[in-house]
Design a protein around this motif. Structure first.
Motif, short mmCIF file in Angstrom:
data_model
loop_
_atom_site.label_atom_id
_atom_site.label_comp_id
_atom_site.label_asym_id
_atom_site.label_seq_id
_atom_site.Cartn_x
_atom_site.Cartn_y
_atom_site.Cartn_z
N MET A 34 0.85 -1.20 0.00
CA MET A 34 0.00 0.00 0.00
C MET A 34 0.88 1.24 0.00
SD MET A 34 -3.04 1.14 2.61
CE MET A 34 -4.18 -0.01 1.86
N LYS A 35 0.59 2.18 -0.86
CA LYS A 35 1.35 3.42 -0.98
C LYS A 35 0.60 4.55 -0.27
CE LYS A 35 5.12 4.87 -3.27
NZ LYS A 35 6.43 4.20 -3.23
N ILE A 36 1.31 5.24 0.63
CA ILE A 36 0.74 6.36 1.38
C ILE A 36 1.35 7.65 0.84
CG2 ILE A 36 0.25 7.32 3.65
CD1 ILE A 36 -0.68 4.43 3.35
N GLY A 37 0.55 8.48 0.18
CA GLY A 37 1.06 9.70 -0.43
C GLY A 37 0.72 10.92 0.38
N PHE A 38 1.67 11.83 0.48
CA PHE A 38 1.49 13.08 1.22
C PHE A 38 1.63 14.26 0.26
CE2 PHE A 38 2.68 10.01 4.36
CZ PHE A 38 2.07 10.39 5.54
N ILE A 39 0.59 15.05 0.15
CA ILE A 39 0.68 16.30 -0.60
C ILE A 39 0.85 17.40 0.43
CG2 ILE A 39 -0.49 17.92 -2.16
CD1 ILE A 39 -1.91 15.59 -3.43
N GLY A 40 2.07 17.89 0.54
CA GLY A 40 2.41 18.86 1.58
C GLY A 40 3.19 18.18 2.69
N GLY A 41 4.45 18.56 2.83
CA GLY A 41 5.30 17.95 3.87
C GLY A 41 5.75 18.97 4.89
N GLY A 42 4.93 20.00 5.12
CA GLY A 42 5.26 21.04 6.09
C GLY A 42 5.02 20.60 7.52
N ASN A 43 4.56 21.53 8.36
CA ASN A 43 4.44 21.25 9.80
C ASN A 43 3.62 20.01 10.11
OD1 ASN A 43 6.04 23.33 10.70
ND2 ASN A 43 4.36 24.79 10.81
N MET A 44 2.34 20.02 9.74
CA MET A 44 1.49 18.90 10.14
C MET A 44 1.64 17.69 9.22
SD MET A 44 0.26 19.75 12.93
CE MET A 44 -0.25 18.06 12.96
N GLY A 45 1.62 17.94 7.91
CA GLY A 45 1.80 16.82 6.98
C GLY A 45 3.14 16.14 7.20
N GLY A 46 4.18 16.96 7.41
CA GLY A 46 5.51 16.41 7.65
C GLY A 46 5.60 15.64 8.95
N ALA A 47 4.87 16.10 9.97
CA ALA A 47 4.89 15.41 11.26
C ALA A 47 4.26 14.02 11.14
CB ALA A 47 4.16 16.23 12.32
#
Length: 271
Positions: free
Chosen positions: A1-14
């Motif tokens: 399963m692939k987990i994609g993040f759009i936005g790796g700043g404060n919350m997404g990055g955490a």
């Protein structure tokens, strides 16, 4: 399963960092798209086996779960970009404040499984409180997958969406009020001769311990407070002074201001 993040700043990055660190195999499952090359480079440095995508649409096409870690001001553009790549076999998770499930479904499609969350910044140290609500398209299996991701950065609780504005006040924004409380204690300690660094340790550890007592003790908040107050002692003197100066009411006013602004933001998105 692939987990994609759009936005790796404060919350997404955490959340990305928490999930990536929770299991050695998770790193290879992560994909990231962020317009900031610096964010991508720093994240890749920590997780060299992750995938960096060139666009949100590419990430959405190749991911099973897509976590939108972008601000409310840009969410509409992101949704427009990924809409064509969203299919009913994908799970979309949004953390944008003031953006409800109906708005997300309107832009992505009525058949798309969508989860809305409200995390807070202690996710950076693995102690987040995350509120979670979902639309009718989210299966129990997909929901369990999402909750497993959130568990990597703290605690998560499912709520009704109507309570999401309340969550903003009680946990989403409340770390800021807590920092103000600790800052006031530090300043008062400094005025009484203690160094700032030493005062920060004393104040912060006391808040951490008190919070743990709240979570683990069967006693009420009122009783926990009473337990610390000896008659004619130091604590009762402080507590009575705080009550006299409207401490509780001021905290409630701040809470309500955050809730009211959350409601306003949701209404603005509907216009």
């Amino acid at each position: 399963m692939k987990i994609g993040f759009i936005g790796g700043g404060n919350m997404g990055g955490a959340i990305l960092a928490g999930y990536g660190s929770a299991d050695p195999d998770n790193e290879a499952r992560i994909a990231l798209f962020d317009k900031s090359e610096e964010v991508c480079a720093k994240t890749r440095e920590r997780f060299p086996r992750m995938t960096i995508c060139s666009s949100g649409r590419e990430l959405c096409s190749s991911s099973d779960v897509v976590i939108l870690g972008v601000k409310p001001q840009v969410i509409e553009g992101v949704l427009s970009e990924i809409a064509g790549a969203c299919t009913s076999d994908k799970l979309i998770i949004s953390m944008a404040a003031g953006v409800d499930l109906a708005f997300l479904a309107e832009h992505l499609g009525a058949e798309i499984p969508i989860i809305r969350i409200m995390p807070n910044t202690p996710a950076k140290v693995g102690e987040a409180m995350i509120a979670v609500c979902r639309n009718k398209n989210v299966t129990e299996e997909a929901f369990a997958t999402a909750m497993k991701i959130f568990a990597a950065v703290g605690q998560a609780e499912e709520i009704e969406e109507r309570l999401m504005d309340c969550v903003i006040g009680v946990s989403g924004s409340s770390p800021a009020y807590t920092y103000m409380y600790i800052e006031a204690l530090v300043q008062a300690a400094q005025a009484n001769g203690m160094s700032g660094e030493k005062a920060k340790i004393f104040a912060a550890q006391s808040v951490l311990g008190a919070a743990k007592m709240v979570l683990e003790s069967p006693e009420s908040l009122e009783q926990l407070r009473i337990n610390v107050c000896s008659p004619k002692g130091t604590t009762i003197e402080a507590v009575e002074t705080l009550f006299a100066n409207g401490f509780m009411d001021k905290v409630k006013e701040g809470f309500q201001a955050a809730v009211d602004r959350s409601i306003e933001m949701t209404e603005e998105k509907k216009k």
